[in-house]
Design a protein around this motif. Sequence first.
Motif, PDB file in Angstrom:
ATOM      1  N   PRO A  70       0.809  -1.225   0.000  1.00 32.00           N
ATOM      2  CA  PRO A  70       0.000   0.000   0.000  1.00 32.00           C
ATOM      3  C   PRO A  70       0.841   1.274   0.000  1.00 32.00           C
ATOM      4  O   PRO A  70       0.320   2.355  -0.231  1.00 32.00           O
ATOM      5  CB  PRO A  70      -0.799  -0.125   1.308  1.00 32.00           C
ATOM      6  CG  PRO A  70       0.064  -0.978   2.186  1.00 32.00           C
ATOM      7  CD  PRO A  70       0.785  -1.929   1.277  1.00 32.00           C
ATOM      8  N   LYS A  71       2.150   1.145   0.264  1.00 34.69           N
ATOM      9  CA  LYS A  71       3.036   2.307   0.278  1.00 34.69           C
ATOM     10  C   LYS A  71       4.478   1.824   0.099  1.00 34.69           C
ATOM     11  O   LYS A  71       4.766   0.626   0.168  1.00 34.69           O
ATOM     12  CB  LYS A  71       2.908   3.078   1.593  1.00 34.69           C
ATOM     13  CG  LYS A  71       3.380   2.296   2.804  1.00 34.69           C
ATOM     14  CD  LYS A  71       3.383   3.144   4.058  1.00 34.69           C
ATOM     15  CE  LYS A  71       3.991   2.383   5.238  1.00 34.69           C
ATOM     16  NZ  LYS A  71       4.050   3.216   6.450  1.00 34.69           N
ATOM     17  N   ASP A  72       5.376   2.777  -0.123  1.00 38.35           N
ATOM     18  CA  ASP A  72       6.795   2.430  -0.156  1.00 38.35           C
ATOM     19  C   ASP A  72       7.232   2.016   1.240  1.00 38.35           C
ATOM     20  O   ASP A  72       6.797   2.595   2.242  1.00 38.35           O
ATOM     21  CB  ASP A  72       7.630   3.630  -0.616  1.00 38.35           C
ATOM     22  CG  ASP A  72       7.290   4.050  -2.042  1.00 38.35           C
ATOM     23  OD1 ASP A  72       6.610   3.278  -2.730  1.00 38.35           O
ATOM     24  OD2 ASP A  72       7.703   5.145  -2.445  1.00 38.35           O
ATOM     25  N   GLY A  73       8.098   1.009   1.328  1.00 36.61           N
ATOM     26  CA  GLY A  73       8.547   0.578   2.647  1.00 36.61           C
ATOM     27  C   GLY A  73       9.559  -0.539   2.557  1.00 36.61           C
ATOM     28  O   GLY A  73      10.058  -0.879   1.480  1.00 36.61           O
ATOM     29  N   ILE A  74       9.846  -1.107   3.724  1.00 34.49           N
ATOM     30  CA  ILE A  74      10.774  -2.218   3.823  1.00 34.49           C
ATOM     31  C   ILE A  74      10.069  -3.379   4.515  1.00 34.49           C
ATOM     32  O   ILE A  74       9.327  -3.185   5.478  1.00 34.49           O
ATOM     33  CB  ILE A  74      12.055  -1.811   4.596  1.00 34.49           C
ATOM     34  CG1 ILE A  74      13.033  -2.986   4.670  1.00 34.49           C
ATOM     35  CG2 ILE A  74      11.728  -1.282   5.973  1.00 34.49           C
ATOM     36  CD1 ILE A  74      14.387  -2.609   5.238  1.00 34.49           C
ATOM     37  N   VAL A  75      10.260  -4.575   4.003  1.00 35.54           N
ATOM     38  CA  VAL A  75       9.642  -5.768   4.568  1.00 35.54           C
ATOM     39  C   VAL A  75      10.423  -6.177   5.812  1.00 35.54           C
ATOM     40  O   VAL A  75      11.593  -6.547   5.721  1.00 35.54           O
ATOM     41  CB  VAL A  75       9.619  -6.923   3.550  1.00 35.54           C
ATOM     42  CG1 VAL A  75       9.015  -8.172   4.176  1.00 35.54           C
ATOM     43  CG2 VAL A  75       8.831  -6.510   2.310  1.00 35.54           C
ATOM     44  N   LEU A  76       9.777  -6.107   6.963  1.00 30.73           N
ATOM     45  CA  LEU A  76      10.436  -6.471   8.214  1.00 30.73           C
ATOM     46  C   LEU A  76      10.270  -7.949   8.540  1.00 30.73           C
ATOM     47  O   LEU A  76      11.174  -8.577   9.093  1.00 30.73           O
ATOM     48  CB  LEU A  76       9.870  -5.640   9.372  1.00 30.73           C
ATOM     49  CG  LEU A  76      10.106  -4.137   9.334  1.00 30.73           C
ATOM     50  CD1 LEU A  76       9.511  -3.492  10.575  1.00 30.73           C
ATOM     51  CD2 LEU A  76      11.586  -3.815   9.237  1.00 30.73           C
ATOM     52  N   GLN A  77       9.106  -8.488   8.195  1.00 34.92           N
ATOM     53  CA  GLN A  77       8.826  -9.866   8.617  1.00 34.92           C
ATOM     54  C   GLN A  77       7.783 -10.489   7.698  1.00 34.92           C
ATOM     55  O   GLN A  77       6.866  -9.814   7.229  1.00 34.92           O
ATOM     56  CB  GLN A  77       8.325  -9.862  10.073  1.00 34.92           C
ATOM     57  CG  GLN A  77       8.175 -11.220  10.701  1.00 34.92           C
ATOM     58  CD  GLN A  77       7.792 -11.110  12.171  1.00 34.92           C
ATOM     59  OE1 GLN A  77       7.963 -10.072  12.793  1.00 34.92           O
ATOM     60  NE2 GLN A  77       7.275 -12.167  12.729  1.00 34.92           N
ATOM     61  N   ILE A  78       7.935 -11.779   7.417  1.00 33.39           N
ATOM     62  CA  ILE A  78       6.963 -12.551   6.641  1.00 33.39           C
ATOM     63  C   ILE A  78       6.480 -13.700   7.522  1.00 33.39           C
ATOM     64  O   ILE A  78       7.272 -14.525   7.970  1.00 33.39           O
ATOM     65  CB  ILE A  78       7.578 -13.091   5.340  1.00 33.39           C
ATOM     66  CG1 ILE A  78       8.081 -11.930   4.476  1.00 33.39           C
ATOM     67  CG2 ILE A  78       6.562 -13.913   4.560  1.00 33.39           C
ATOM     68  CD1 ILE A  78       8.804 -12.356   3.221  1.00 33.39           C
ATOM     69  N   ASN A  79       5.183 -13.742   7.777  1.00 30.54           N
ATOM     70  CA  ASN A  79       4.635 -14.684   8.754  1.00 30.54           C
ATOM     71  C   ASN A  79       3.900 -15.862   8.119  1.00 30.54           C
ATOM     72  O   ASN A  79       3.044 -16.469   8.761  1.00 30.54           O
ATOM     73  CB  ASN A  79       3.683 -13.947   9.705  1.00 30.54           C
ATOM     74  CG  ASN A  79       4.384 -12.862  10.497  1.00 30.54           C
ATOM     75  OD1 ASN A  79       5.524 -13.032  10.910  1.00 30.54           O
ATOM     76  ND2 ASN A  79       3.715 -11.740  10.698  1.00 30.54           N
ATOM     77  N   ALA A  80       4.184 -16.174   6.871  1.00 32.59           N
ATOM     78  CA  ALA A  80       3.529 -17.303   6.205  1.00 32.59           C
ATOM     79  C   ALA A  80       4.471 -17.856   5.148  1.00 32.59           C
ATOM     80  O   ALA A  80       5.515 -17.262   4.846  1.00 32.59           O
ATOM     81  CB  ALA A  80       2.203 -16.872   5.584  1.00 32.59           C
TER      82      ALA A  80
END
Length: 302
Positions: free
Chosen positions: A187-197
Motif C-alpha cells: 500500500p506504500k513504499d517501505g521495507i519488509v520487516l517480517q513474513i509470517n507465512a
Amino acid sequence: MKKSYIIFGLLSILILGICSYRYLKYPIKTIATKHAAILSHNIQRNTIVAPAIIDAPSDVMHITTLQPGIIKQIHVKTGQIVTRGQALFDLEHAIVKNNLNMQKIGLKQAQNQLFFQQKTLTHAITQLHRLQSLDRRAVSQNSLQEKIYAVKINKVQLQQAQHNLNLAKAHLHDAVLIFNQYTTTAPKDGIVLQINAHVNEFITPSQPIILLADAKKILVRVSIDERDIQYFNPKATAYITSIEDNSLKIPIKFIGSDRYIINQERLNSRVQEALYYFERSKYPQLVAGQQFDAKLFIRRPA
C-alpha cells in the motif's frame, strides 16, 4: 503491690509505643531519602533513562489479505525495499480466474448482441421509410403497420441489449476486483520487516502476513515513567544505546507523544509513550523489535 504492677505495665506500654513509632518512622524516612537521592542524582546527570523498542508492532503496517486462500507465491523477502503497488504475494486463484474468463466471454457476447440489434433496427427503419415513400395505393396498410410494429420491437430489443451489455460490464468489473484481491500489493513504499507465512499455507483475512515499515526511518517507541514526565523535554537531545553494546550510541529525533499505558510491571503506575526516529540507512543491521535504553536530556526543575 497492685499499684506497682499497674505502673510497670503503663511504663512498658509507653516504652513499646516509643520504640514502635521510631521503628515505623525510620524506613519511611529512608525510602523518601533514597527517592530524593535518586531524583537528585538524575537531575545531576541531566538525563532520563527509559526503555525503548525499535519498529514496535504497533508502529509498523500489518499487511493482510482480503480473501482467504492458499498462498501460491511470495514475491518478496525480509529486508527488501518495496514500492507502492508492488506485488507481495499471490493466492491460488484458478477458480476466480476461470470466472473472470467467463465474464469476458459474456461481455463479448453482449457486445455482439448489441451490434446485431443495432443493425436489425437500422434495417427495419430503412424498410419502413421505403414503404412510406411509396404511393399509398401501392402499399397495404397491414404491411405498413407491420413495419412500424417491427421498428418498435427492435427498439425495445436494442434497449434490452444495451442493458445486458451494461450488466456484463458490471459483472466483469466485479470479477476483476475479486481476481485482483488474490494478489496483495504494497500500500506504500517501505521495507519488509517480517513474513509470517509460507507457500502452500492457508491464510485468512484477519491474519497479518507481512510487516511493512518505513523504508527511510526507524521508529523508536520510548516508555517514560509518569514520575519523570515533569522533567521530559521533547526538544532536548536524545539518543539510544544498546543493552548488549554500550559503544553503540544512536541520536534520535522526536516525532510526538502517544498514549498513556499501564506499566505491566507496576500496575499502580503508568508510562507515557513518546515516538522518535533515526535514519534506517545508517544502521541497516538493526532488527525490528530490538530493545534499547533511551537517554533523554531533562528539563531543569524551577
